[in-house]
Motif scaffolding. Structure first.
Motif, PDB file in Angstrom:
ATOM      1  N   CYS A  45       0.840  -1.207   0.000  1.00 34.74           N
ATOM      2  CA  CYS A  45       0.000   0.000   0.000  1.00 34.74           C
ATOM      3  C   CYS A  45       0.873   1.253   0.000  1.00 34.74           C
ATOM      4  O   CYS A  45       0.572   2.228  -0.692  1.00 34.74           O
ATOM      5  CB  CYS A  45      -0.946   0.003   1.205  1.00 34.74           C
ATOM      6  SG  CYS A  45      -2.273  -1.212   1.086  1.00 34.74           S
ATOM      7  N   ALA A  46       1.936   1.235   0.777  1.00 42.34           N
ATOM      8  CA  ALA A  46       2.825   2.402   0.866  1.00 42.34           C
ATOM      9  C   ALA A  46       3.424   2.746  -0.497  1.00 42.34           C
ATOM     10  O   ALA A  46       3.650   3.921  -0.801  1.00 42.34           O
ATOM     11  CB  ALA A  46       3.929   2.146   1.889  1.00 42.34           C
ATOM     12  N   LYS A  47       3.662   1.750  -1.340  1.00 44.84           N
ATOM     13  CA  LYS A  47       4.192   2.010  -2.684  1.00 44.84           C
ATOM     14  C   LYS A  47       3.229   2.858  -3.512  1.00 44.84           C
ATOM     15  O   LYS A  47       3.642   3.536  -4.438  1.00 44.84           O
ATOM     16  CB  LYS A  47       4.479   0.700  -3.417  1.00 44.84           C
ATOM     17  CG  LYS A  47       5.690  -0.030  -2.899  1.00 44.84           C
ATOM     18  CD  LYS A  47       5.921  -1.329  -3.653  1.00 44.84           C
ATOM     19  CE  LYS A  47       7.090  -2.089  -3.076  1.00 44.84           C
ATOM     20  NZ  LYS A  47       7.278  -3.386  -3.751  1.00 44.84           N
ATOM     21  N   LYS A  48       1.946   2.824  -3.186  1.00 41.77           N
ATOM     22  CA  LYS A  48       0.943   3.633  -3.880  1.00 41.77           C
ATOM     23  C   LYS A  48       0.612   4.899  -3.094  1.00 41.77           C
ATOM     24  O   LYS A  48      -0.312   5.628  -3.464  1.00 41.77           O
ATOM     25  CB  LYS A  48      -0.339   2.817  -4.103  1.00 41.77           C
ATOM     26  CG  LYS A  48      -0.207   1.759  -5.164  1.00 41.77           C
ATOM     27  CD  LYS A  48      -1.570   1.315  -5.628  1.00 41.77           C
ATOM     28  CE  LYS A  48      -1.503   0.457  -6.846  1.00 41.77           C
ATOM     29  NZ  LYS A  48      -1.506   1.176  -8.092  1.00 41.77           N
ATOM     30  N   GLY A  49       1.325   5.135  -1.995  1.00 40.06           N
ATOM     31  CA  GLY A  49       1.016   6.291  -1.151  1.00 40.06           C
ATOM     32  C   GLY A  49      -0.270   6.076  -0.370  1.00 40.06           C
ATOM     33  O   GLY A  49      -0.959   7.027  -0.014  1.00 40.06           O
ATOM     34  N   ALA A  50      -0.606   4.822  -0.097  1.00 40.21           N
ATOM     35  CA  ALA A  50      -1.872   4.469   0.539  1.00 40.21           C
ATOM     36  C   ALA A  50      -1.625   3.734   1.848  1.00 40.21           C
ATOM     37  O   ALA A  50      -0.473   3.474   2.229  1.00 40.21           O
ATOM     38  CB  ALA A  50      -2.691   3.597  -0.409  1.00 40.21           C
ATOM     39  N   VAL A  51      -2.711   3.394   2.530  1.00 38.89           N
ATOM     40  CA  VAL A  51      -2.655   2.653   3.788  1.00 38.89           C
ATOM     41  C   VAL A  51      -3.643   1.500   3.741  1.00 38.89           C
ATOM     42  O   VAL A  51      -4.544   1.467   2.908  1.00 38.89           O
ATOM     43  CB  VAL A  51      -2.977   3.560   5.003  1.00 38.89           C
ATOM     44  CG1 VAL A  51      -1.941   4.653   5.168  1.00 38.89           C
ATOM     45  CG2 VAL A  51      -4.377   4.147   4.898  1.00 38.89           C
ATOM     46  N   ILE A  52      -3.476   0.566   4.665  1.00 35.63           N
ATOM     47  CA  ILE A  52      -4.439  -0.524   4.854  1.00 35.63           C
ATOM     48  C   ILE A  52      -5.699   0.096   5.468  1.00 35.63           C
ATOM     49  O   ILE A  52      -5.594   0.911   6.384  1.00 35.63           O
ATOM     50  CB  ILE A  52      -3.861  -1.564   5.836  1.00 35.63           C
ATOM     51  CG1 ILE A  52      -2.561  -2.144   5.315  1.00 35.63           C
ATOM     52  CG2 ILE A  52      -4.884  -2.629   6.176  1.00 35.63           C
ATOM     53  CD1 ILE A  52      -2.691  -3.335   4.466  1.00 35.63           C
ATOM     54  N   PRO A  53      -6.886  -0.276   5.027  1.00 34.40           N
ATOM     55  CA  PRO A  53      -8.105   0.290   5.622  1.00 34.40           C
ATOM     56  C   PRO A  53      -8.280  -0.100   7.085  1.00 34.40           C
ATOM     57  O   PRO A  53      -7.830  -1.164   7.512  1.00 34.40           O
ATOM     58  CB  PRO A  53      -9.229  -0.320   4.778  1.00 34.40           C
ATOM     59  CG  PRO A  53      -8.583  -0.836   3.550  1.00 34.40           C
ATOM     60  CD  PRO A  53      -7.173  -1.167   3.907  1.00 34.40           C
TER      61      PRO A  53
END
Length: 154
Positions: free
Chosen positions: A79-87
């Motif tokens: 997720c971090a590779k997309k600039g995101a987080v786990i929900p």
């Protein structure tokens, strides 16, 4: 000429005040844009392969990834590779997800989530039997593979 001096001073003072007001407005606009720099747009979300979901309470860009993982940390890293987080585990967030997209996988499947309550457990898994039935366990690793969903709030 002496009669004009107060008028000239008044014009100079008004000019200085106007410059100060303009400076403050520009500084405010810059700070507002700086504060919104991390906000993802609909176009960026879609370009990255996500689903843009502007719900009432949760406004997110959701990603379902093709990769499968065995640990919570692997999911976090993807997720971090997309600039995101786990929900987080949140029924409101889940409802927002279901209102604008769907799971691309067949049921049943497992995915990692963040706990929504402050606990000593930092990892959890959710096993989805279908869209309305799932169970959760405190787990940071699995002997099997888990699907990965990521989100970017906006």
């Amino acid at each position: 000429m002496k009669g004009q001096e107060p008028e000239v001073r008044l014009i100079i003072e008004k000019s200085k005040m106007l410059k100060a007001v303009i400076f403050l407005i520009l500084a405010g606009l810059i700070l507002i844009n700086y504060g919104n720099a991390d906000v993802i747009t609909k176009e960026e979300c879609i370009r990255m392969g996500g689903s843009y979901c502007p719900g009432k309470k949760f406004r997110e860009c959701y990603f379902t990834l093709k990769e499968e993982v065995s640990t919570y940390e692997e999911a976090v890293d993807l997720c971090a590779k997309k600039g995101a987080v786990i929900p987080h585990l949140s029924l409101s967030d889940y409802a927002n997800f279901l209102n604008c997209t769907k799971f691309p996988w067949k049921f049943p499947f497992i995915m990692f989530l963040q706990p929504s309550l402050p606990t000593s457990d930092k990892c959890m898994t959710a096993t989805f039997m279908d869209t309305s039935e799932f169970t959760t366990l405190s787990r940071c690793s699995l002997q099997t593979k888990a699907k990965v969903v990521c989100e970017i709030p906006f």
